[in-house]
Design an enzyme around this catalytic site. Sequence first.
Site, PDB file in Angstrom:
ATOM      1  N   LYS A  65      18.454  -3.583 -10.082  1.00  0.00           N
ATOM      2  CA  LYS A  65      17.331  -2.858  -8.436  1.00  0.00           C
ATOM      3  C   LYS A  65      17.721  -3.628  -7.212  1.00  0.00           C
ATOM      4  O   LYS A  65      17.464  -3.360  -5.855  1.00  0.00           O
ATOM      5  CB  LYS A  65      16.663  -2.300  -8.594  1.00  0.00           C
ATOM      6  CG  LYS A  65      16.639  -1.061  -9.326  1.00  0.00           C
ATOM      7  CD  LYS A  65      15.603  -0.315  -9.995  1.00  0.00           C
ATOM      8  CE  LYS A  65      16.163   1.264 -10.968  1.00  0.00           C
ATOM      9  NZ  LYS A  65      14.971   2.305 -10.990  1.00  0.00           N
ATOM     10  N   ASN A  86      18.187   2.408  -5.665  1.00  0.00           N
ATOM     11  CA  ASN A  86      18.129   2.701  -7.017  1.00  0.00           C
ATOM     12  C   ASN A  86      19.428   3.744  -6.725  1.00  0.00           C
ATOM     13  O   ASN A  86      19.723   4.323  -7.434  1.00  0.00           O
ATOM     14  CB  ASN A  86      17.691   3.511  -7.442  1.00  0.00           C
ATOM     15  CG  ASN A  86      17.454   5.630  -7.284  1.00  0.00           C
ATOM     16  OD1 ASN A  86      17.648   5.310  -5.799  1.00  0.00           O
ATOM     17  ND2 ASN A  86      16.953   6.038  -8.048  1.00  0.00           N
ATOM     18  N   ASP A 101      13.783   7.265  -6.982  1.00  0.00           N
ATOM     19  CA  ASP A 101      12.291   7.098  -7.989  1.00  0.00           C
ATOM     20  C   ASP A 101      11.278   8.072  -8.024  1.00  0.00           C
ATOM     21  O   ASP A 101      11.272   8.809  -8.144  1.00  0.00           O
ATOM     22  CB  ASP A 101      12.208   5.801  -8.458  1.00  0.00           C
ATOM     23  CG  ASP A 101      13.446   5.475  -9.218  1.00  0.00           C
ATOM     24  OD1 ASP A 101      14.129   6.144  -9.669  1.00  0.00           O
ATOM     25  OD2 ASP A 101      13.989   3.491  -9.228  1.00  0.00           O
ATOM     26  N   GLY A 128       4.758  -3.687 -11.411  1.00  0.00           N
ATOM     27  CA  GLY A 128       5.693  -3.141 -10.878  1.00  0.00           C
ATOM     28  C   GLY A 128       6.553  -2.590 -10.137  1.00  0.00           C
ATOM     29  O   GLY A 128       6.532  -1.376  -9.296  1.00  0.00           O
ATOM     30  N   LYS A 155      -2.007  -8.651  -8.805  1.00  0.00           N
ATOM     31  CA  LYS A 155      -0.957  -8.109  -8.533  1.00  0.00           C
ATOM     32  C   LYS A 155      -0.969  -6.500  -8.200  1.00  0.00           C
ATOM     33  O   LYS A 155      -0.267  -5.988  -7.212  1.00  0.00           O
ATOM     34  CB  LYS A 155       0.346  -7.595  -9.881  1.00  0.00           C
ATOM     35  CG  LYS A 155       1.277  -8.992  -9.791  1.00  0.00           C
ATOM     36  CD  LYS A 155       2.301  -8.724 -11.054  1.00  0.00           C
ATOM     37  CE  LYS A 155       3.148  -7.584 -11.069  1.00  0.00           C
ATOM     38  NZ  LYS A 155       3.869  -7.133 -12.508  1.00  0.00           N
TER      39      LYS A 155
HETATM   40  P1  ATR Z   1       9.183  -1.734 -13.789  1.00  0.00           P
HETATM   41  O1  ATR Z   1      10.489  -2.586 -13.037  1.00  0.00           O
HETATM   42  O2  ATR Z   1       9.904  -1.433 -15.436  1.00  0.00           O
HETATM   43  O3  ATR Z   1       8.021  -0.875 -13.001  1.00  0.00           O
HETATM   44  P2  ATR Z   1       7.963  -4.487 -13.977  1.00  0.00           P
HETATM   45  O4  ATR Z   1       8.083  -4.753 -12.886  1.00  0.00           O
HETATM   46  O5  ATR Z   1       8.623  -5.382 -14.905  1.00  0.00           O
HETATM   47  O6  ATR Z   1       8.651  -3.002 -14.732  1.00  0.00           O
HETATM   48  O7  ATR Z   1       6.621  -4.352 -14.107  1.00  0.00           O
HETATM   49  C1  ATR Z   1       6.508  -4.273 -15.542  1.00  0.00           C
HETATM   50  C2  ATR Z   1       4.630  -3.573 -15.521  1.00  0.00           C
HETATM   51  O8  ATR Z   1       4.608  -2.801 -17.055  1.00  0.00           O
HETATM   52  C3  ATR Z   1       3.628  -4.512 -14.849  1.00  0.00           C
HETATM   53  O9  ATR Z   1       2.895  -3.810 -14.431  1.00  0.00           O
HETATM   54  C4  ATR Z   1       3.175  -5.268 -16.216  1.00  0.00           C
HETATM   55  O10 ATR Z   1       2.000  -5.518 -16.284  1.00  0.00           O
HETATM   56  P3  ATR Z   1       1.488  -7.008 -15.785  1.00  0.00           P
HETATM   57  O11 ATR Z   1       2.043  -6.667 -14.323  1.00  0.00           O
HETATM   58  O12 ATR Z   1       0.028  -7.554 -16.318  1.00  0.00           O
HETATM   59  O13 ATR Z   1       2.643  -7.590 -16.874  1.00  0.00           O
HETATM   60  C5  ATR Z   1       3.066  -3.555 -17.122  1.00  0.00           C
HETATM   61  N1  ATR Z   1       2.782  -4.173 -19.066  1.00  0.00           N
HETATM   62  C6  ATR Z   1       3.785  -4.459 -19.298  1.00  0.00           C
HETATM   63  N2  ATR Z   1       4.133  -4.000 -20.446  1.00  0.00           N
HETATM   64  C7  ATR Z   1       2.577  -4.112 -21.105  1.00  0.00           C
HETATM   65  C8  ATR Z   1       1.421  -3.637 -21.848  1.00  0.00           C
HETATM   66  N3  ATR Z   1       1.551  -4.081 -23.009  1.00  0.00           N
HETATM   67  N4  ATR Z   1      -0.034  -3.593 -21.461  1.00  0.00           N
HETATM   68  C9  ATR Z   1       0.162  -3.378 -19.731  1.00  0.00           C
HETATM   69  N5  ATR Z   1       0.733  -3.232 -19.602  1.00  0.00           N
HETATM   70  C10 ATR Z   1       1.820  -3.911 -19.328  1.00  0.00           C
END
Ligand code: ATR
Length: 272
Positions: A65, A86, A101, A128, A155
């Site tokens: 993306k 997307n 999305d 994210g 973030k």
């Molecule tokens: P996407 O594009 O799918 O949103 P990403 O940009 O990698 O993926 O973001 C993943 C998100 O899931 C992030 O907000 C991450 O939290 P952090 O910024 O603190 O890393 C969150 N995340 C992933 N696994 C997690 C977990 N087990 N508990 C809480 N938050 C989680």
Amino acid sequence: HDQYAVIGNPIGHTKSPLIHGMFAEATGQDIVYTAIEGRPGQFAEDAAAFRAAGGRGMNVTAPFKLDAFAFATERSPRASLAGAVNALKFDGERVLAENFDGVGLTRDVVENQGCAMRGKRVLILGAGGATRGALLPFLEQQPSELVIANRTVDKAVALATELRSHGPVRGCGYHDLDGQRFDLVFNATSASLRGELPPVPATVFTADGLAYELAYGKGLTPFLRMAQQTGVKRLADGVGMLVEQAAEAFDWWRGVRPETSAVIAKLTVPLR
Ligand code: ATR
């Protein structure tokens, strides 16, 4: 016929060819829609090859993306704000980029689930790409408050600051949610993909509210299970979002808006 494709890696489980195939049949559009396994680090080459072979547009999924954002020559405001793309449309040398999305998700919630957001308290977990895409369409619905909670608090706060001029949005950590309740709660973290639960207090849910898991096809995830145990009756996964973003792209490419309800019904797996 005109050619379209979804590109991702892995791409084996994609439902996009099925969805667009049903849209094409229902609207009488003469298109062919395939799936392409993109090569990591070579998105531009793969997308250019598809265009050179007659491709008119592409859907883009993980992990491309951001590559698609860079490949585009023109980006819509929502693609720019999401920082991710997307959907692409090829028009001669121009590469137009969109991100459907968030609008797809919003449409699913407001129209399919019948959950208006106006004046409601909305919580989104994660900061994210998935959350980025949702924020602007959510704020356009005028919730009374939109809260972004994230494990990495900075973030969430940074995202909220970026969106501040668009509505009442704030970022925080999971602990800050103690004692707060929300009408609509969205899980936009990637935790469910690994069967994990973000550390959200069970007290955030409202029984007559909505709990929405953006991931699709994972059944009753730990997040949805928690919501169900606290008495939330309306549970949803991302199937409606998936079909609605596809409908937006189809309309953008073909100028015809397909009906989504039959397609959603066909792809819905009961949450249990
Ligand atoms: P996407 O594009 O799918 O949103 P990403 O940009 O990698 O993926 O973001 C993943 C998100 O899931 C992030 O907000 C991450 O939290 P952090 O910024 O603190 O890393 C969150 N995340 C992933 N696994 C997690 C977990 N087990 N508990 C809480 N938050 C989680």
